[in-house]
Design an enzyme around this catalytic site. Structure first.
Site, PDB file in Angstrom:
ATOM      1  N   SER A 119      41.425  57.641  45.534  1.00  0.00           N
ATOM      2  CA  SER A 119      41.630  56.841  46.750  1.00  0.00           C
ATOM      3  C   SER A 119      42.828  57.427  47.471  1.00  0.00           C
ATOM      4  CB  SER A 119      41.936  55.391  46.349  1.00  0.00           C
ATOM      5  OG  SER A 119      42.410  54.656  47.458  1.00  0.00           O
ATOM      6  N   TYR A 131      46.403  49.199  41.296  1.00  0.00           N
ATOM      7  CA  TYR A 131      45.274  50.036  41.733  1.00  0.00           C
ATOM      8  C   TYR A 131      45.791  51.413  42.138  1.00  0.00           C
ATOM      9  CZ  TYR A 131      41.275  51.433  44.718  1.00  0.00           C
ATOM     10  OH  TYR A 131      40.210  52.097  45.296  1.00  0.00           O
TER      11      TYR A 131
HETATM   12  N1  NAD Z   1      35.516  51.224  49.707  1.00  0.00           N
HETATM   13  C1  NAD Z   1      36.704  51.732  49.885  1.00  0.00           C
HETATM   14  O1  NAD Z   1      37.341  51.508  50.901  1.00  0.00           O
HETATM   15  C2  NAD Z   1      37.287  52.647  48.841  1.00  0.00           C
HETATM   16  C3  NAD Z   1      38.419  53.387  49.195  1.00  0.00           C
HETATM   17  C4  NAD Z   1      38.967  54.257  48.260  1.00  0.00           C
HETATM   18  C5  NAD Z   1      38.403  54.380  47.026  1.00  0.00           C
HETATM   19  N2  NAD Z   1      37.301  53.651  46.685  1.00  0.00           N
HETATM   20  C6  NAD Z   1      36.740  53.847  45.362  1.00  0.00           C
HETATM   21  O2  NAD Z   1      35.371  54.143  45.478  1.00  0.00           O
HETATM   22  C7  NAD Z   1      34.703  53.782  44.268  1.00  0.00           C
HETATM   23  C8  NAD Z   1      33.437  53.015  44.609  1.00  0.00           C
HETATM   24  O3  NAD Z   1      33.826  51.833  45.271  1.00  0.00           O
HETATM   25  P1  NAD Z   1      32.940  51.101  46.391  1.00  0.00           P
HETATM   26  O4  NAD Z   1      33.801  50.981  47.583  1.00  0.00           O
HETATM   27  O5  NAD Z   1      31.605  51.722  46.486  1.00  0.00           O
HETATM   28  O6  NAD Z   1      32.912  49.645  45.736  1.00  0.00           O
HETATM   29  P2  NAD Z   1      31.745  48.642  45.334  1.00  0.00           P
HETATM   30  O7  NAD Z   1      32.472  47.492  44.757  1.00  0.00           O
HETATM   31  O8  NAD Z   1      30.812  48.434  46.457  1.00  0.00           O
HETATM   32  O9  NAD Z   1      30.954  49.441  44.192  1.00  0.00           O
HETATM   33  C9  NAD Z   1      31.512  49.678  42.941  1.00  0.00           C
HETATM   34  C10 NAD Z   1      30.387  49.721  41.931  1.00  0.00           C
HETATM   35  O10 NAD Z   1      30.987  49.973  40.641  1.00  0.00           O
HETATM   36  C11 NAD Z   1      30.452  49.049  39.724  1.00  0.00           C
HETATM   37  N3  NAD Z   1      31.429  48.780  38.665  1.00  0.00           N
HETATM   38  C12 NAD Z   1      32.557  48.047  38.744  1.00  0.00           C
HETATM   39  N4  NAD Z   1      33.175  48.003  37.567  1.00  0.00           N
HETATM   40  C13 NAD Z   1      32.400  48.729  36.708  1.00  0.00           C
HETATM   41  C14 NAD Z   1      32.500  49.026  35.341  1.00  0.00           C
HETATM   42  N5  NAD Z   1      33.518  48.558  34.599  1.00  0.00           N
HETATM   43  N6  NAD Z   1      31.545  49.811  34.772  1.00  0.00           N
HETATM   44  C15 NAD Z   1      30.494  50.257  35.505  1.00  0.00           C
HETATM   45  N7  NAD Z   1      30.347  49.985  36.806  1.00  0.00           N
HETATM   46  C16 NAD Z   1      31.282  49.228  37.399  1.00  0.00           C
HETATM   47  C17 NAD Z   1      30.163  47.796  40.531  1.00  0.00           C
HETATM   48  O11 NAD Z   1      29.226  46.942  39.876  1.00  0.00           O
HETATM   49  C18 NAD Z   1      29.641  48.380  41.831  1.00  0.00           C
HETATM   50  O12 NAD Z   1      28.248  48.605  41.778  1.00  0.00           O
HETATM   51  C19 NAD Z   1      35.721  53.000  43.446  1.00  0.00           C
HETATM   52  O13 NAD Z   1      36.267  53.839  42.449  1.00  0.00           O
HETATM   53  C20 NAD Z   1      36.785  52.631  44.465  1.00  0.00           C
HETATM   54  O14 NAD Z   1      38.047  52.435  43.885  1.00  0.00           O
HETATM   55  C21 NAD Z   1      36.741  52.786  47.570  1.00  0.00           C
END
Ligand code: NAD
Length: 257
Positions: free
Chosen positions: A144, A157
């Site tokens: 991130s 985080y």
């Molecule tokens: N959306 C943003 O703005 C953003 C920004 C920076 C980084 N990220 C990172 O991107 C990645 C994906 O996030 P997203 O935005 O798609 O979020 P999201 O919450 O839409 O999707 C995350 C997915 O991971 C699954 N998950 C959560 N905990 C889990 C576990 N312990 N084991 C297996 N699966 C698990 C959830 O069920 C979900 O399907 C994450 O690592 C998040 O930190 C997101």
């Protein structure tokens, strides 16, 4: 038509929704065989169905990435079903409540470190030996922009994501001579369900929260999921053959200032 991922086996964690689900369908469209994981079995099954309908061969295993056995199982499935593991997108992650550090519960902090940081450690621990044995492979860890700079109210985080970048850079040095590339991607805010609490829980209201959030981004908006997933597919593609140990910001310019 030959695509970038034709015949390659791609493992994705957190493929039930958000970036992971969209990436799965994009890899499927580009000819990959898929090994998919999520802790939410229903969402995982929905993604698998979508990928199968596109024409991909798919194997799934639901489970928590904070559990080492899940990764052993996923890598085993890739080898049993497809005989190779070419790519891994270590994407599953959670955030904690938007709070000052002293207000974050110790249990919530432990969960974030276990899932976001140890989850990537376990993934790498089981993916790397197989790729090293093959003499080829590429891994993308989803960090991130909070892994590059501090994130007030998201300290744990941010610490976990800094840790993901530390793991990425370190193992890139360990496995480059084995033909394995390991990088990290660092998105800022994108329109997935993970960021919804920023709006729904804001005491200022959703509209003001969005305005405040995008005010610190030079491009003045959140990313679309497509914009992040596009970068993921390029980073893992065979064309991106000289990048390793890199943490790439895809953040609308946020970390540049
Ligand atoms: N959306 C943003 O703005 C953003 C920004 C920076 C980084 N990220 C990172 O991107 C990645 C994906 O996030 P997203 O935005 O798609 O979020 P999201 O919450 O839409 O999707 C995350 C997915 O991971 C699954 N998950 C959560 N905990 C889990 C576990 N312990 N084991 C297996 N699966 C698990 C959830 O069920 C979900 O399907 C994450 O690592 C998040 O930190 C997101």
């Amino acid at each position: 038509m030959t695509h970038r991922y034709t015949g390659l086996t791609v493992l994705i964690t957190g493929a039930g929704r958000g970036f992971g689900a969209l990436a799965a369908t994009r890899f499927a469209t580009e000819g990959a065989h898929l090994v998919l994981n999520d802790v939410d079995a229903d969402n995982l099954a929905a993604t698998a169905t979508a990928c199968t309908q596109i024409g991909a061969q798919v194997v799934t295993a639901s489970g928590d990435v904070g559990d080492e056995a899940v990764h052993q199982n996923l890598v085993g499935l890739a080898m049993d079903k497809f005989g190779r593991l070419d790519r891994a997108l270590n994407n599953a992650g959670i955030a904690h409540k938007i709070q000052r550090l002293a207000d974050v519960s110790s249990q919530e902090a432990a969960d974030v470190i276990r899932i976001d940081l140890l989850g990537v450690f376990f993934a790498l621990k089981h993916q790397l030996p197989v790729m090293a044995q093959q003499g080829a492979g590429a891994i993308l860890n989803v960090a991130s922009v909070a892994g590059l700079v501090g994130a007030p109210m998201m300290a744990v985080y941010s610490a976990a994501k800094h840790g993901v970048i530390g793991l990425t850079k370190s193992v890139a040095g360990e496995y480059a001579s084995k033909g394995v590339r390991i990088n990290a991607i660092c998105p800022s805010f994108a329109d997935t369900q993970m960021v919804q609490p920023f709006f729904t829980e804001s005491k200022h209201g959703a509209e003001t929260a969005l305005a405040r959030l995008t005010a610190i981004v030079p491009l003045r908006r959140m990313a679309t999921q497509d914009e992040i997933v596009e970068a993921m597919l390029w980073m893992l593609s065979p064309a991106n053959s000289f990048m390793t140990g890199h943490a790439l910001a895809v953040d609308g310019g946020l970390s540049a200032l």
